[in-house]
Write a protein that holds these residues in place. Structure first.
Motif, mmCIF file in Angstrom:
data_model
loop_
_atom_site.group_PDB
_atom_site.id
_atom_site.type_symbol
_atom_site.label_atom_id
_atom_site.label_comp_id
_atom_site.label_asym_id
_atom_site.label_seq_id
_atom_site.Cartn_x
_atom_site.Cartn_y
_atom_site.Cartn_z
ATOM 1 N N ASN A 1 -6.991 -0.616 -8.000
ATOM 2 C CA ASN A 1 -5.709 -0.053 -7.561
ATOM 3 C C ASN A 1 -5.732 0.072 -6.045
ATOM 4 O O ASN A 1 -5.714 1.167 -5.477
ATOM 5 C CB ASN A 1 -5.450 1.308 -8.212
ATOM 6 C CG ASN A 1 -4.048 1.847 -7.900
ATOM 7 O OD1 ASN A 1 -3.208 1.131 -7.343
ATOM 8 N ND2 ASN A 1 -3.804 3.092 -8.244
ATOM 9 N N HIS B 1 0.840 -1.201 0.000
ATOM 10 C CA HIS B 1 0.000 0.000 0.000
ATOM 11 C C HIS B 1 0.877 1.253 0.000
ATOM 12 O O HIS B 1 1.750 1.412 0.841
ATOM 13 C CB HIS B 1 -0.917 0.000 1.221
ATOM 14 C CG HIS B 1 -2.142 0.852 1.062
ATOM 15 N ND1 HIS B 1 -2.070 2.221 0.935
ATOM 16 C CD2 HIS B 1 -3.457 0.527 0.979
ATOM 17 C CE1 HIS B 1 -3.303 2.706 0.813
ATOM 18 N NE2 HIS B 1 -4.163 1.702 0.825
ATOM 19 N N GLN B 2 0.616 2.135 -0.963
ATOM 20 C CA GLN B 2 1.437 3.331 -1.131
ATOM 21 C C GLN B 2 0.773 4.596 -0.579
ATOM 22 O O GLN B 2 1.298 5.697 -0.741
ATOM 23 C CB GLN B 2 1.736 3.537 -2.623
ATOM 24 C CG GLN B 2 2.476 2.369 -3.271
ATOM 25 C CD GLN B 2 3.853 2.181 -2.683
ATOM 26 O OE1 GLN B 2 4.754 2.962 -2.955
ATOM 27 N NE2 GLN B 2 4.030 1.145 -1.865
ATOM 28 N N TRP C 1 -1.122 3.147 -5.961
ATOM 29 C CA TRP C 1 0.130 3.413 -6.680
ATOM 30 C C TRP C 1 -0.113 4.524 -7.693
ATOM 31 O O TRP C 1 -1.089 4.492 -8.434
ATOM 32 C CB TRP C 1 0.570 2.136 -7.381
ATOM 33 C CG TRP C 1 1.949 2.126 -7.965
ATOM 34 C CD1 TRP C 1 3.113 2.466 -7.358
ATOM 35 C CD2 TRP C 1 2.296 1.679 -9.289
ATOM 36 N NE1 TRP C 1 4.176 2.265 -8.207
ATOM 37 C CE2 TRP C 1 3.696 1.783 -9.400
ATOM 38 C CE3 TRP C 1 1.564 1.209 -10.379
ATOM 39 C CZ2 TRP C 1 4.380 1.432 -10.569
ATOM 40 C CZ3 TRP C 1 2.239 0.847 -11.534
ATOM 41 C CH2 TRP C 1 3.632 0.969 -11.621
ATOM 42 N N PRO D 1 10.918 2.041 -3.755
ATOM 43 C CA PRO D 1 11.004 0.953 -4.742
ATOM 44 C C PRO D 1 12.119 -0.039 -4.444
ATOM 45 O O PRO D 1 11.960 -1.243 -4.707
ATOM 46 C CB PRO D 1 11.260 1.693 -6.059
ATOM 47 C CG PRO D 1 10.761 3.078 -5.842
ATOM 48 C CD PRO D 1 10.989 3.369 -4.392
ATOM 49 N N GLU E 1 9.480 -1.221 -10.282
ATOM 50 C CA GLU E 1 9.005 -0.255 -9.281
ATOM 51 C C GLU E 1 7.578 -0.511 -8.839
ATOM 52 O O GLU E 1 7.009 0.271 -8.086
ATOM 53 C CB GLU E 1 9.110 1.169 -9.845
ATOM 54 C CG GLU E 1 10.517 1.566 -10.231
ATOM 55 C CD GLU E 1 10.622 3.029 -10.621
ATOM 56 O OE1 GLU E 1 9.727 3.810 -10.256
ATOM 57 O OE2 GLU E 1 11.599 3.380 -11.294
ATOM 58 N N GLY E 2 6.985 -1.604 -9.308
ATOM 59 C CA GLY E 2 5.571 -1.839 -9.074
ATOM 60 C C GLY E 2 5.203 -2.081 -7.626
ATOM 61 O O GLY E 2 6.055 -2.349 -6.775
ATOM 62 N N PRO E 3 3.887 -2.034 -7.336
ATOM 63 C CA PRO E 3 3.400 -2.140 -5.966
ATOM 64 C C PRO E 3 2.973 -3.548 -5.563
ATOM 65 O O PRO E 3 2.291 -3.710 -4.564
ATOM 66 C CB PRO E 3 2.184 -1.204 -5.996
ATOM 67 C CG PRO E 3 1.619 -1.411 -7.371
ATOM 68 C CD PRO E 3 2.814 -1.632 -8.268
ATOM 69 N N THR F 1 -3.532 -0.530 -3.995
ATOM 70 C CA THR F 1 -2.270 -0.058 -3.421
ATOM 71 C C THR F 1 -2.150 1.469 -3.444
ATOM 72 O O THR F 1 -1.250 2.020 -2.822
ATOM 73 C CB THR F 1 -1.067 -0.615 -4.203
ATOM 74 O OG1 THR F 1 -1.127 -0.125 -5.548
ATOM 75 C CG2 THR F 1 -1.065 -2.130 -4.205
ATOM 76 N N ASN G 1 2.361 5.885 -10.025
ATOM 77 C CA ASN G 1 3.553 6.040 -10.848
ATOM 78 C C ASN G 1 3.226 6.670 -12.209
ATOM 79 O O ASN G 1 2.527 6.084 -13.024
ATOM 80 C CB ASN G 1 4.220 4.681 -11.046
ATOM 81 C CG ASN G 1 5.554 4.777 -11.742
ATOM 82 O OD1 ASN G 1 5.609 5.009 -12.937
ATOM 83 N ND2 ASN G 1 6.631 4.604 -10.982
ATOM 84 N N GLN H 1 7.340 2.307 0.833
ATOM 85 C CA GLN H 1 7.169 3.395 -0.126
ATOM 86 C C GLN H 1 8.356 3.447 -1.088
ATOM 87 O O GLN H 1 8.256 3.996 -2.187
ATOM 88 C CB GLN H 1 7.067 4.749 0.601
ATOM 89 C CG GLN H 1 5.940 4.854 1.615
ATOM 90 C CD GLN H 1 4.572 4.874 0.983
ATOM 91 O OE1 GLN H 1 4.330 5.613 0.038
ATOM 92 N NE2 GLN H 1 3.663 4.059 1.500
ATOM 93 N N ARG I 1 10.826 -2.568 -1.965
ATOM 94 C CA ARG I 1 9.879 -3.482 -2.611
ATOM 95 C C ARG I 1 10.619 -4.480 -3.503
ATOM 96 O O ARG I 1 10.282 -5.668 -3.538
ATOM 97 C CB ARG I 1 8.852 -2.696 -3.437
ATOM 98 C CG ARG I 1 8.046 -1.694 -2.608
ATOM 99 C CD ARG I 1 6.788 -1.243 -3.329
ATOM 100 N NE ARG I 1 7.027 -0.497 -4.554
ATOM 101 C CZ ARG I 1 7.192 0.807 -4.640
ATOM 102 N NH1 ARG I 1 7.185 1.551 -3.534
ATOM 103 N NH2 ARG I 1 7.368 1.406 -5.813
#
Length: 519
Positions: free
Chosen positions: A443, A276-277, A447, A293, A482-484, A445, A449, A291, A296
């Motif tokens: 979505n 979760h962002q 995110w 990348p 860089e994904g969540p 998360t 981006n 938070q 993650r």
């Protein structure tokens, strides 16, 4: 991880069939055993595959997507697209009727689409949160008795397949009902009519007087059987015709019986742990860490996904490289390997060394129980793997329907959460549409981006297949790096099927009983 967690061992003792009081289904009835009940029968508020499977038997769609990816007529017989790609006009079949006895017309279809978008009703299910965000739905209008037009904000390459996920209901009946009344009294347009819902027990359907598509059984019953061992025992006893989510450790018992067999398919559902962002979790130490990348990315190396598949799912499975199914994936990306030493090195480099107690940071992983294949034990294993690299992980296993799904729908699960997202093989864009916009329903998360989301404009503004594929691959590289999501696996699906019926499962978890027959 020194030893793979298996959780609480399932001791499987089959109850002898003679102890059951429920009779075997009559020849005109197909009975399905489900692990969880639905939370409602509102066609505009569907948020799980189990509920969607029930609803697709009650409600028709303009078109429907087959297992092979073809998009076929359902309530409509044809469609045409405007030159600018913003309007899809469908011609309904002749002689359609609603389950309230009224003729089903384009006015009903337009009403169904516009009702989903009604701000006063505030729907957040699949249609409003996923489909409409993905196609930028504007409005629907009835052009004639049989012609209905769906208006989009712009061209969209997968609009037809997404429109096929919206259920058509009956204007006269739904205008008379409150939102709460509609959630327990569906008035449909599909091949089966709703009879009753005994909450926590069963949903009963009967064949409609004028079904829009052919179907064989007169009645369909969806029974709620939460315990996997009980579902198996009911199947072997002959009290149900098919069970979903057959437990891997019970496959041998089912196959050894004289009454049923297990049908296995490599599913398209993408299982992942979401990071979760949102700012609501960034105030906690663990929420703040994910938070980044680089954190993650480090955690991708910490979980032994092949071992989870082999030991907890009883099936080999492919680790994801991202958000799309393998046949549509980036050709050059490889799944992250299990390498805890790399995970620890990257966590050190990211500024999270172990403290005196061996802990880098503490975080919570939430999950619901009973919806996915051996989900509780999978989550416990993931928590242990993260613990092993110094991330103290608190596992919260919650009730699926009552607690977890509301958290997911409100995007409040976290800071890490375990879930599966239904996928498909007919287009990479369908899988990617989970993140079609920052505020899209799936979505979870939050995110944001920019490098990912700007790709949608490029894709929707061209028909050049080379440019589309190039942009898809660029976006998939962003998601990979860089994904969540912590990439897990495409869930293998196990269905127990009675020897008295002919029925085959689909890879996408959609349960179609229309062509099922007695042997």
């Amino acid at each position: 991880m020194k030893k793979l967690i298996t959780g609480v061992a399932v001791v499987f003792g089959l109850i002898f069939p003679s102890t059951f009081t429920i009779a075997a289904p009559p020849d005109d009835t197909f009975v399905v055993g489900l692990p969880t009940d639905t939370i409602g029968l509102e066609p505009a508020q569907i948020s799980s595959r189990h509920t969607a499977n029930i609803m697709k038997h009650i409600f028709g769609q303009l078109y429907s997507v087959s297992e092979t990816g073809s998009i076929d007529p359902n309530l409509a017989e044809s469609y045409k697209i405007s030159d600018d790609g913003k309007e899809y006009t469908f011609t309904l079949k002749e002689g359609l009727t609603c389950h309230d006895g009224e003729a089903l017309t384009a006015e009903d279809a337009a009403y169904s689409f516009n009702r989903v978008a009604d701000e006063d009703l505030a729907f957040t299910g699949n249609s409003a949160g996923f489909v409409y965000k993905s196609i930028d739905f504007k409005e629907a209008r009835a052009d004639s008795e049989r012609e209905v037009t769906i208006v989009l904000g712009g061209p969209n390459h997968i609009a037809l397949g997404l429109i096929a996920e919206v259920y058509v209901h009956c204007k006269d009946s739904y205008e008379k009902m409150s939102k709460d009344e509609a959630a327990s009294n569906p008035i449909g347009s599909g091949p089966y009519e709703f009879v009753k819902w005994d909450k926590g027990s069963q949903i009963v359907l009967k064949k409609a007087a004028n079904p829009p598509i052919p179907t064989n059984f007169e009645n369909v019953i969806w029974r709620v059987i939460p315990e996997a061992s009980t579902r198996t025992a009911e199947l072997i006893a002959g009290n149900v015709d098919m069970i979903t989510n057959a437990s891997p450790d019970q496959v041998e018992a089912i196959d050894a019986s004289s009454t049923a067999k297990v049908a296995k398919v490599q599913g398209t559902r993408r299982m992942y742990v979401g990071f979760h962002q949102g700012p609501e979790f960034a105030v906690t130490p663990g929420g703040a860490a994910i938070q980044k990348p680089e954190v993650r990315r480090a955690l991708q190396y910490a979980v032994n996904v092949p071992a989870i598949c082999e030991n907890l799912l009883n099936a080999p499975c492919t680790r994801m490289t991202g958000i799309v199914n393998p046949n549509n994936a980036h050709p050059n990306l490889e799944p992250y390997p299990y390498d805890p030493e790399i995970a620890e090195y990257l966590l050190d480099q990211a500024g999270y060394p172990r403290d005196a107690n061996g802990v880098r940071f503490e975080i919570t992983l939430q999950a619901g129980e009973g919806r996915y294949l051996n989900d509780k034990n999978v989550v416990l294993a993931i928590c242990q793997y993260l613990d092993d690299v110094g991330v103290k992980t608190n596992c919260e296993i919650l009730d699926w329907s009552a607690v977890y799904i509301p958290l997911i729908k409100e995007k409040k699960a976290g800071p890490m959460y375990f879930i599966g997202s239904g996928g498909a093989t007919w287009s990479p864009l369908y899988d990617m549409a989970d993140l079609s916009a920052p505020d899209s329903g799936p979505n979870y998360t939050k995110w944001m981006n920019e490098e990912w989301f700007k790709g949608w404009k490029v894709i929707n503004n061209t028909n050049d297949e080379y440019i589309i594929r190039r942009e898809i691959d660029r976006m998939l590289e962003v998601f990979y790096n860089e994904g969540p999501w912590l990439h897990l696996y495409f869930q293998p699906d196990f269905y127990g099927v009675s020897n008295r019926v002919n029925w085959n499962p689909r890879r996408d978890e959609k349960v179609d009983l229309f062509n099922a027959t007695l042997k």
